[in-house]
Design an enzyme around this catalytic site. Structure first.
Site, PDB file in Angstrom:
ATOM      1  N   GLY A   1       0.891  -1.244  -0.046  1.00 37.09           N
ATOM      2  CA  GLY A   1       0.009   0.031   0.070  1.00 37.09           C
ATOM      3  C   GLY A   1       0.825   1.340   0.012  1.00 37.09           C
TER       4      GLY A   1
ATOM      5  N   GLU B   1      15.461  -4.575  11.108  1.00 33.24           N
ATOM      6  CA  GLU B   1      14.594  -4.258  12.420  1.00 33.24           C
ATOM      7  C   GLU B   1      14.628  -2.891  12.922  1.00 33.24           C
ATOM      8  OE1 GLU B   1      14.954  -6.273  16.692  1.00 33.24           O
ATOM      9  OE2 GLU B   1      16.715  -7.000  15.186  1.00 33.24           O
TER      10      GLU B   1
ATOM     11  N   ASP C   1       8.650   5.859   7.494  1.00 31.94           N
ATOM     12  CA  ASP C   1       8.021   5.217   8.503  1.00 31.94           C
ATOM     13  C   ASP C   1       6.961   5.929   8.959  1.00 31.94           C
ATOM     14  OD1 ASP C   1       8.771   2.740  10.644  1.00 31.94           O
ATOM     15  OD2 ASP C   1       8.130   4.316  11.747  1.00 31.94           O
TER      16      ASP C   1
ATOM     17  N   TYR D   1      -5.006   1.361   8.005  1.00 30.39           N
ATOM     18  CA  TYR D   1      -6.112   1.833   8.788  1.00 30.39           C
ATOM     19  C   TYR D   1      -6.954   3.181   8.256  1.00 30.39           C
ATOM     20  CZ  TYR D   1      -2.923   0.416  12.960  1.00 30.39           C
ATOM     21  OH  TYR D   1      -2.265  -0.813  13.581  1.00 30.39           O
TER      22      TYR D   1
ATOM     23  N   LYS E   1      -6.344  11.704  -1.401  1.00 30.57           N
ATOM     24  CA  LYS E   1      -5.606  11.439  -0.091  1.00 30.57           C
ATOM     25  C   LYS E   1      -4.274  11.881  -0.250  1.00 30.57           C
ATOM     26  CE  LYS E   1      -3.821   7.506   2.626  1.00 30.57           C
ATOM     27  NZ  LYS E   1      -3.155   6.169   2.534  1.00 30.57           N
TER      28      LYS E   1
ATOM     29  N   HIS F   1      -0.712  12.540   5.818  1.00 31.11           N
ATOM     30  CA  HIS F   1       0.606  12.510   6.259  1.00 31.11           C
ATOM     31  C   HIS F   1       1.763  12.272   5.262  1.00 31.11           C
ATOM     32  CE1 HIS F   1      -1.124   8.610   5.906  1.00 31.11           C
ATOM     33  NE2 HIS F   1      -0.270   8.209   6.840  1.00 31.11           N
TER      34      HIS F   1
HETATM   35  P1  ITT Z   1       7.966  -0.889   5.949  1.00 33.69           P
HETATM   36  O1  ITT Z   1       8.390  -0.765   7.135  1.00 33.69           O
HETATM   37  O2  ITT Z   1       8.439  -2.184   5.102  1.00 33.69           O
HETATM   38  O3  ITT Z   1       7.856   0.151   4.953  1.00 33.69           O
HETATM   39  P2  ITT Z   1       5.547  -1.467   7.424  1.00 33.69           P
HETATM   40  O4  ITT Z   1       3.950  -1.665   6.973  1.00 33.69           O
HETATM   41  O5  ITT Z   1       6.238  -2.446   8.562  1.00 33.69           O
HETATM   42  O6  ITT Z   1       6.286  -1.386   6.087  1.00 33.69           O
HETATM   43  P3  ITT Z   1       5.565   0.910   9.242  1.00 33.69           P
HETATM   44  O7  ITT Z   1       6.549   0.241  10.302  1.00 33.69           O
HETATM   45  O8  ITT Z   1       6.072   2.482   8.611  1.00 33.69           O
HETATM   46  O9  ITT Z   1       5.560   0.178   7.707  1.00 33.69           O
HETATM   47  O10 ITT Z   1       4.443   0.845   9.969  1.00 33.69           O
HETATM   48  C1  ITT Z   1       3.116   1.550   9.386  1.00 33.69           C
HETATM   49  C2  ITT Z   1       1.849   0.944  10.043  1.00 33.69           C
HETATM   50  O11 ITT Z   1       0.880   2.180   9.635  1.00 33.69           O
HETATM   51  C3  ITT Z   1       1.390   0.029   9.030  1.00 33.69           C
HETATM   52  O12 ITT Z   1       0.672  -1.048   9.851  1.00 33.69           O
HETATM   53  C4  ITT Z   1       0.368   0.411   7.977  1.00 33.69           C
HETATM   54  O13 ITT Z   1      -0.511  -0.161   7.453  1.00 33.69           O
HETATM   55  C5  ITT Z   1       0.070   1.881   8.956  1.00 33.69           C
HETATM   56  N1  ITT Z   1      -0.074   3.026   7.826  1.00 33.69           N
HETATM   57  C6  ITT Z   1       0.969   3.919   7.612  1.00 33.69           C
HETATM   58  N2  ITT Z   1       0.399   4.662   6.429  1.00 33.69           N
HETATM   59  C7  ITT Z   1      -0.944   4.436   6.448  1.00 33.69           C
HETATM   60  C8  ITT Z   1      -1.831   4.896   5.606  1.00 33.69           C
HETATM   61  O14 ITT Z   1      -1.608   6.204   4.795  1.00 33.69           O
HETATM   62  N3  ITT Z   1      -3.106   4.596   5.610  1.00 33.69           N
HETATM   63  C9  ITT Z   1      -3.381   3.627   6.433  1.00 33.69           C
HETATM   64  N4  ITT Z   1      -2.497   2.927   7.310  1.00 33.69           N
HETATM   65  C10 ITT Z   1      -1.357   3.430   7.058  1.00 33.69           C
END
Ligand code: ITT
Length: 189
Positions: A12, A38, A67, A148, A169, A174
């Site tokens: 996504g 990690e 992140d 989310y 969007k 953000h």
């Molecule tokens: P990478 O670290 O590999 O990029 P990740 O999914 O582990 O992938 P994060 O640690 O940054 O990424 O976690 C972000 C969380 O927040 C993850 O559960 C995403 O689905 C959610 N998230 C981030 N941006 C979002 C958005 O624009 N809309 C909905 N959920 C989002």
């Protein structure tokens, strides 16, 4: 054209990052799946820098990482940097959040996105952050986006992220805001 490794394993996020980075003088390439980083940082920015830096060094190319996460006021900012670790699937993460929030009247929340770009030696060349203020709805709404998105409502647009078109969007989110600051600086490199 210089190569930029997109350091994410989240499809996504990848879709949105690719969309925001099109038309630039950089050739995008996805991070090899076997490189896993990690996330030991205490902030979104620390984790974004860690991911960009380690992937850049491992591949030997410039890398970009994001992140991000959701901070809910009534939950003292949770799930925050632990947003990805809040459950096993998007569905489970959403269910847990709605359960923890319960009937709480204060539904205020914000989405935060930190973006970092690392040079091939791992040093950080650029970093930006974007925030989007909103509210958590009682039940999921909309089919678009990821993560989310179905429970994050933006009063200014009167829609959840999942009800918005990708363009809208991108204007209010953000990630959209973080990339808006990043792009002119990326073109100067
Ligand atoms: P990478 O670290 O590999 O990029 P990740 O999914 O582990 O992938 P994060 O640690 O940054 O990424 O976690 C972000 C969380 O927040 C993850 O559960 C995403 O689905 C959610 N998230 C981030 N941006 C979002 C958005 O624009 N809309 C909905 N959920 C989002």
């Amino acid at each position: 054209m210089r190569k930029l490794i997109v350091a994410t394993g989240n499809p996504g996020k990848l879709r949105e990052m690719q969309e925001y980075l099109t038309g630039l003088n950089w050739k995008l390439q996805l991070k090899p799946a076997e490189i896993e980083i990690e996330e030991t940082g205490a902030t979104f920015m620390e984790n974004a820098c860690l991911k960009a830096s380690q992937v850049a060094k491992a591949v030997g190319e410039w890398a970009i990482a994001d992140d991000s996460g959701l901070a809910v006021d009534a939950l003292d900012g949770a799930p925050g940097i632990y947003s990805a670790r809040y459950g096993k699937t998007d569905k489970e993460r959403i269910e847990r959040l709605l359960k923890e929030l319960g009937q709480q009247k204060n539904r205020k929340a914000k989405f935060i996105c930190a973006v970092a770009i690392a040079r091939l030696d791992g040093s950080i060349a650029l970093q930006t952050e974007g925030v989007c203020l909103g509210e958590i709805v009682d039940s999921p709404r909309g089919e678009g986006g990821f993560g989310y998105d179905p429970i994050f409502y933006v009063p200014q647009m009167q829609q959840t992220f999942a009800e918005m078109s990708p363009q809208v969007k991108g204007e209010v989110s953000h990630r959209g805001k973080a990339f808006e600051q990043l792009l002119p600086r990326l073109q100067e490199i």
